[in-house]
Write a protein that holds these residues in place. Sequence first.
Motif, PDB file in Angstrom:
ATOM      1  N   GLN A  71       0.827  -1.209   0.000  1.00  0.00           N
ATOM      2  CA  GLN A  71       0.000   0.000   0.000  1.00  0.00           C
ATOM      3  C   GLN A  71       0.859   1.257   0.000  1.00  0.00           C
ATOM      4  OE1 GLN A  71      -2.652   0.491   3.437  1.00  0.00           O
ATOM      5  NE2 GLN A  71      -4.308   0.922   2.002  1.00  0.00           N
ATOM      6  N   ASN A  72       2.010   1.187   0.675  1.00  0.00           N
ATOM      7  CA  ASN A  72       2.894   2.352   0.787  1.00  0.00           C
ATOM      8  C   ASN A  72       3.936   2.411  -0.325  1.00  0.00           C
ATOM      9  OD1 ASN A  72       1.562   3.124   3.142  1.00  0.00           O
ATOM     10  ND2 ASN A  72       3.001   2.010   4.464  1.00  0.00           N
ATOM     11  N   GLY A  73       3.917   1.432  -1.214  1.00  0.00           N
ATOM     12  CA  GLY A  73       4.915   1.411  -2.282  1.00  0.00           C
ATOM     13  C   GLY A  73       6.322   1.161  -1.768  1.00  0.00           C
ATOM     14  N   ASP A  74       6.413   0.432  -0.659  1.00  0.00           N
ATOM     15  CA  ASP A  74       7.698   0.147  -0.021  1.00  0.00           C
ATOM     16  C   ASP A  74       8.229  -1.189  -0.537  1.00  0.00           C
ATOM     17  OD1 ASP A  74       9.847  -0.323   1.623  1.00  0.00           O
ATOM     18  OD2 ASP A  74       8.702  -0.317   3.512  1.00  0.00           O
ATOM     19  N   ALA A  75       9.061  -1.154  -1.590  1.00  0.00           N
ATOM     20  CA  ALA A  75       9.559  -2.387  -2.206  1.00  0.00           C
ATOM     21  C   ALA A  75      10.396  -3.198  -1.231  1.00  0.00           C
ATOM     22  CB  ALA A  75      10.367  -2.061  -3.452  1.00  0.00           C
ATOM     23  N   ASP A  76      11.299  -2.537  -0.493  1.00  0.00           N
ATOM     24  CA  ASP A  76      12.150  -3.261   0.455  1.00  0.00           C
ATOM     25  C   ASP A  76      11.312  -3.908   1.558  1.00  0.00           C
ATOM     26  OD1 ASP A  76      14.424  -2.591  -0.932  1.00  0.00           O
ATOM     27  OD2 ASP A  76      14.874  -0.832   0.308  1.00  0.00           O
ATOM     28  N   GLY A  77      10.326  -3.168   2.032  1.00  0.00           N
ATOM     29  CA  GLY A  77       9.454  -3.706   3.071  1.00  0.00           C
ATOM     30  C   GLY A  77       8.651  -4.890   2.570  1.00  0.00           C
ATOM     31  N   HIS A  78       8.230  -4.809   1.313  1.00  0.00           N
ATOM     32  CA  HIS A  78       7.466  -5.917   0.737  1.00  0.00           C
ATOM     33  C   HIS A  78       8.329  -7.171   0.624  1.00  0.00           C
ATOM     34  CE1 HIS A  78       6.261  -8.492  -2.662  1.00  0.00           C
ATOM     35  NE2 HIS A  78       5.095  -8.396  -2.065  1.00  0.00           N
ATOM     36  N   ILE A  79       9.556  -7.006   0.157  1.00  0.00           N
ATOM     37  CA  ILE A  79      10.461  -8.159   0.018  1.00  0.00           C
ATOM     38  C   ILE A  79      10.693  -8.807   1.374  1.00  0.00           C
ATOM     39  CG2 ILE A  79      12.839  -8.826  -0.514  1.00  0.00           C
ATOM     40  CD1 ILE A  79      12.776  -6.633  -2.704  1.00  0.00           C
ATOM     41  N   GLU A  80      10.940  -7.983   2.393  1.00  0.00           N
ATOM     42  CA  GLU A  80      11.177  -8.506   3.738  1.00  0.00           C
ATOM     43  C   GLU A  80       9.957  -9.269   4.251  1.00  0.00           C
ATOM     44  OE1 GLU A  80      12.300  -6.835   8.215  1.00  0.00           O
ATOM     45  OE2 GLU A  80      12.487  -5.525   6.467  1.00  0.00           O
ATOM     46  N   ALA A  81       8.766  -8.725   4.007  1.00  0.00           N
ATOM     47  CA  ALA A  81       7.543  -9.376   4.477  1.00  0.00           C
ATOM     48  C   ALA A  81       7.271 -10.668   3.711  1.00  0.00           C
ATOM     49  CB  ALA A  81       6.359  -8.414   4.323  1.00  0.00           C
ATOM     50  N   ASP A  82       7.550 -10.654   2.416  1.00  0.00           N
ATOM     51  CA  ASP A  82       7.368 -11.851   1.599  1.00  0.00           C
ATOM     52  C   ASP A  82       8.253 -12.983   2.108  1.00  0.00           C
ATOM     53  OD1 ASP A  82       6.346 -13.415  -0.422  1.00  0.00           O
ATOM     54  OD2 ASP A  82       7.554 -12.533  -2.011  1.00  0.00           O
ATOM     55  N   LEU A  83       9.513 -12.648   2.385  1.00  0.00           N
ATOM     56  CA  LEU A  83      10.444 -13.638   2.930  1.00  0.00           C
ATOM     57  C   LEU A  83       9.960 -14.157   4.279  1.00  0.00           C
ATOM     58  CD1 LEU A  83      13.897 -11.991   2.128  1.00  0.00           C
ATOM     59  CD2 LEU A  83      12.771 -13.855   0.916  1.00  0.00           C
ATOM     60  N   ALA A  84       9.473 -13.254   5.114  1.00  0.00           N
ATOM     61  CA  ALA A  84       8.999 -13.647   6.441  1.00  0.00           C
ATOM     62  C   ALA A  84       7.816 -14.606   6.332  1.00  0.00           C
ATOM     63  CB  ALA A  84       8.602 -12.411   7.250  1.00  0.00           C
ATOM     64  N   PHE A  85       6.941 -14.376   5.368  1.00  0.00           N
ATOM     65  CA  PHE A  85       5.771 -15.240   5.191  1.00  0.00           C
ATOM     66  C   PHE A  85       6.202 -16.656   4.806  1.00  0.00           C
ATOM     67  CE2 PHE A  85       2.365 -17.267   2.862  1.00  0.00           C
ATOM     68  CZ  PHE A  85       1.232 -16.953   3.601  1.00  0.00           C
ATOM     69  N   HIS A  86       7.069 -16.750   3.804  1.00  0.00           N
ATOM     70  CA  HIS A  86       7.485 -18.080   3.336  1.00  0.00           C
ATOM     71  C   HIS A  86       8.336 -18.794   4.383  1.00  0.00           C
ATOM     72  CE1 HIS A  86       5.878 -17.924  -0.774  1.00  0.00           C
ATOM     73  NE2 HIS A  86       6.041 -16.612  -0.634  1.00  0.00           N
ATOM     74  N   HIS A  87       9.107 -18.023   5.148  1.00  0.00           N
ATOM     75  CA  HIS A  87       9.868 -18.606   6.254  1.00  0.00           C
ATOM     76  C   HIS A  87       8.911 -19.167   7.303  1.00  0.00           C
ATOM     77  CE1 HIS A  87      12.906 -19.052   9.403  1.00  0.00           C
ATOM     78  NE2 HIS A  87      12.067 -18.413  10.197  1.00  0.00           N
ATOM     79  N   ALA A  88       7.889 -18.396   7.640  1.00  0.00           N
ATOM     80  CA  ALA A  88       6.925 -18.832   8.652  1.00  0.00           C
ATOM     81  C   ALA A  88       6.162 -20.072   8.189  1.00  0.00           C
ATOM     82  CB  ALA A  88       5.950 -17.702   8.971  1.00  0.00           C
ATOM     83  N   LEU A  89       5.878 -20.129   6.893  1.00  0.00           N
ATOM     84  CA  LEU A  89       5.153 -21.290   6.367  1.00  0.00           C
ATOM     85  C   LEU A  89       6.011 -22.551   6.475  1.00  0.00           C
ATOM     86  CD1 LEU A  89       2.440 -22.019   4.968  1.00  0.00           C
ATOM     87  CD2 LEU A  89       3.695 -21.952   2.815  1.00  0.00           C
ATOM     88  N   LEU A  90       7.279 -22.448   6.101  1.00  0.00           N
ATOM     89  CA  LEU A  90       8.168 -23.604   6.226  1.00  0.00           C
ATOM     90  C   LEU A  90       8.331 -24.007   7.690  1.00  0.00           C
ATOM     91  CD1 LEU A  90      10.959 -22.694   3.648  1.00  0.00           C
ATOM     92  CD2 LEU A  90       9.290 -24.539   3.438  1.00  0.00           C
TER      93      LEU A  90
END
Length: 245
Positions: A140-159
């Motif tokens: 929503q904020n157009g924060d590319a770095d924040g999005h990448i970090e959150a994406d990684l956190a999601f897939h890490h949490a899923l594993l």
Amino acid sequence: MAVYQRRGLHGEVVHELAQRILSGRYAEGSGLDLGAIGEEFDVSRTVVREALKVLAAKGLVDARQKRGTYVRDRGSWNLLDADVIGWQLKGKNDLAFLDDLAEVRSIVEPASARFAAERRTVDDLERLDAALDAMAEAFQNGDADGHIEADLAFHHALLTATHNELLQRMEMVIEVGLAERDELVHARPSVPDPTPSHRAVLEAVRAQRPGTAEAAMRDLLEESVRDAKALTGYLHSSRRSSATS
């Protein structure tokens, strides 16, 4: 998010030599002239040797008596090494590598989503919720770095939610490749919102519906493949524009 970080001249030499090997500029089996490399980068032979030790540990080069230091054949490269994955994608040497990554993810992540739905704990759900909320906010904020970090956190949490140690170790491959892929995708002028596809996976995991979670992850990965194909087209058109300008 590679393990090996650049540190001054030594780091620059490691990075540049790795790029040349992975791109084919230094062909498999070709010898490396340590003196010439030192002169080109204006560094000592000690720095060159230390850089080559890093690459040797990753299977890219080797040294033998009488033969000297040479580039090993691709079959010897540690392609699952976090740095090698990062170098492959960072240099955009081989966009087909994204296809290989997609195939690995298609094998590992749908099964992981199924296991997570069967085994998730309250703590697992909290981590997945936090990652998804961060992803939505960053988009929503157009924060590319924040999005990448959150994406990684999601897939890490899923594993992590699979509670399978070997699957959790796959994060090294998936997360590093995913981070580099996300950076490439965010180079495009417009990026589709990834939150809904991730939310579908999370809700199926929350509801403990293994089949639905697996299917939702397959849908997410198909969306990822479409993004990668759009990325390839964008990069090719950008390169053509640069060549003609």
